[in-house]
Design a protein around this motif. Structure first.
Motif, short mmCIF file in Angstrom:
data_model
loop_
_atom_site.label_atom_id
_atom_site.label_comp_id
_atom_site.label_asym_id
_atom_site.label_seq_id
_atom_site.Cartn_x
_atom_site.Cartn_y
_atom_site.Cartn_z
N ARG A 107 -5.71 -20.46 13.24
CA ARG A 107 -6.93 -21.05 12.48
C ARG A 107 -7.73 -21.86 13.13
O ARG A 107 -8.80 -21.75 13.11
CB ARG A 107 -5.94 -21.71 11.34
CG ARG A 107 -5.62 -20.83 9.95
CD ARG A 107 -5.55 -21.53 8.91
NE ARG A 107 -4.52 -22.62 8.97
CZ ARG A 107 -3.04 -22.74 8.76
NH1 ARG A 107 -2.77 -21.48 8.16
NH2 ARG A 107 -2.48 -23.81 8.82
N LEU A 119 -10.21 -19.80 15.15
CA LEU A 119 -11.13 -19.24 14.31
C LEU A 119 -12.18 -20.18 14.22
O LEU A 119 -13.37 -20.12 13.89
CB LEU A 119 -10.60 -18.37 13.09
CG LEU A 119 -9.95 -17.07 13.35
CD1 LEU A 119 -9.06 -16.97 12.02
CD2 LEU A 119 -10.54 -16.15 13.81
N ALA A 120 -11.58 -21.30 13.72
CA ALA A 120 -12.40 -22.61 13.40
C ALA A 120 -13.31 -23.06 14.40
O ALA A 120 -14.54 -23.13 14.19
CB ALA A 120 -11.82 -24.04 12.74
N ARG A 166 -14.30 -20.94 16.96
CA ARG A 166 -15.24 -19.91 17.38
C ARG A 166 -16.38 -20.22 16.15
O ARG A 166 -17.42 -19.78 16.46
CB ARG A 166 -14.59 -18.49 17.07
CG ARG A 166 -13.86 -18.21 18.22
CD ARG A 166 -13.19 -16.86 18.14
NE ARG A 166 -12.32 -16.75 19.17
CZ ARG A 166 -11.38 -15.65 19.42
NH1 ARG A 166 -11.08 -14.69 18.10
NH2 ARG A 166 -10.54 -15.54 20.44
N ARG A 167 -16.06 -20.29 14.94
CA ARG A 167 -17.07 -20.52 13.95
C ARG A 167 -18.01 -21.48 14.30
O ARG A 167 -19.16 -21.49 14.06
CB ARG A 167 -16.47 -20.59 12.63
CG ARG A 167 -17.55 -20.91 11.50
CD ARG A 167 -16.70 -21.03 9.93
NE ARG A 167 -16.15 -22.27 10.25
CZ ARG A 167 -14.73 -22.45 9.76
NH1 ARG A 167 -14.01 -21.63 9.75
NH2 ARG A 167 -14.18 -23.73 9.95
N ALA A 168 -17.38 -22.85 14.64
CA ALA A 168 -18.13 -24.04 14.89
C ALA A 168 -19.16 -23.63 16.28
O ALA A 168 -20.16 -23.94 16.21
CB ALA A 168 -17.09 -25.13 15.34
N ALA A 171 -20.23 -20.90 17.12
CA ALA A 171 -21.25 -19.84 16.78
C ALA A 171 -22.26 -20.54 16.12
O ALA A 171 -23.64 -20.36 16.19
CB ALA A 171 -20.72 -18.74 15.98
N ASN A 172 -21.92 -21.66 14.87
CA ASN A 172 -23.07 -22.28 14.34
C ASN A 172 -23.77 -23.00 15.14
O ASN A 172 -24.82 -23.34 14.89
CB ASN A 172 -22.29 -23.21 13.25
CG ASN A 172 -21.75 -22.01 12.09
OD1 ASN A 172 -22.21 -20.81 12.01
ND2 ASN A 172 -20.95 -22.42 11.30
N SER A 220 -26.17 -21.17 17.27
CA SER A 220 -27.50 -20.70 16.74
C SER A 220 -28.50 -22.01 16.40
O SER A 220 -29.75 -21.50 16.40
CB SER A 220 -27.07 -19.85 15.21
OG SER A 220 -26.38 -20.99 14.37
#
Length: 87
Positions: A66, A69-70, A72-74, A76-77, A80
């Motif tokens: 988890r 994944l968190a 990676r999400r952060a 990626a955000n 961008s």
């Protein structure tokens, strides 16, 4: 005994030029939370290599996944957002 020596100049780069640039260090610092989360996941996997997975191990693996994944999400955000600001 016959000695074999290189007839060409050394083909490796100059050692002084092998230091990371400021941009590369910034990129590493930007990705450090993800790197740390992946290391934690790897540690959790290594801990279970030579023994059966206990409930505590399973929880540690789930938490580590988890966190990866968190992170990676952060990343990626944030990535961008950096592109939008720079454009």
């Amino acid at each position: 005994m016959k000695h074999i020596a290189a007839l060409q100049a050394v083909v490796t780069a100059d050692p002084a030029g092998q230091e990371p640039s400021a941009a590369e260090l910034d990129a590493i610092e930007h990705e450090m939370p993800l790197i740390a989360a992946e290391v934690e996941l790897l540690d959790a996997h290594i801990a279970t290599l030579d023994r059966p997975v206990t409930e505590l191990d399973a929880r540690r693996l789930r938490r580590a996944r988890r966190r990866v994944l968190a992170a990676r999400r952060a990343l990626a955000n944030r990535g961008s957002g950096l592109l939008e600001v720079g454009a």
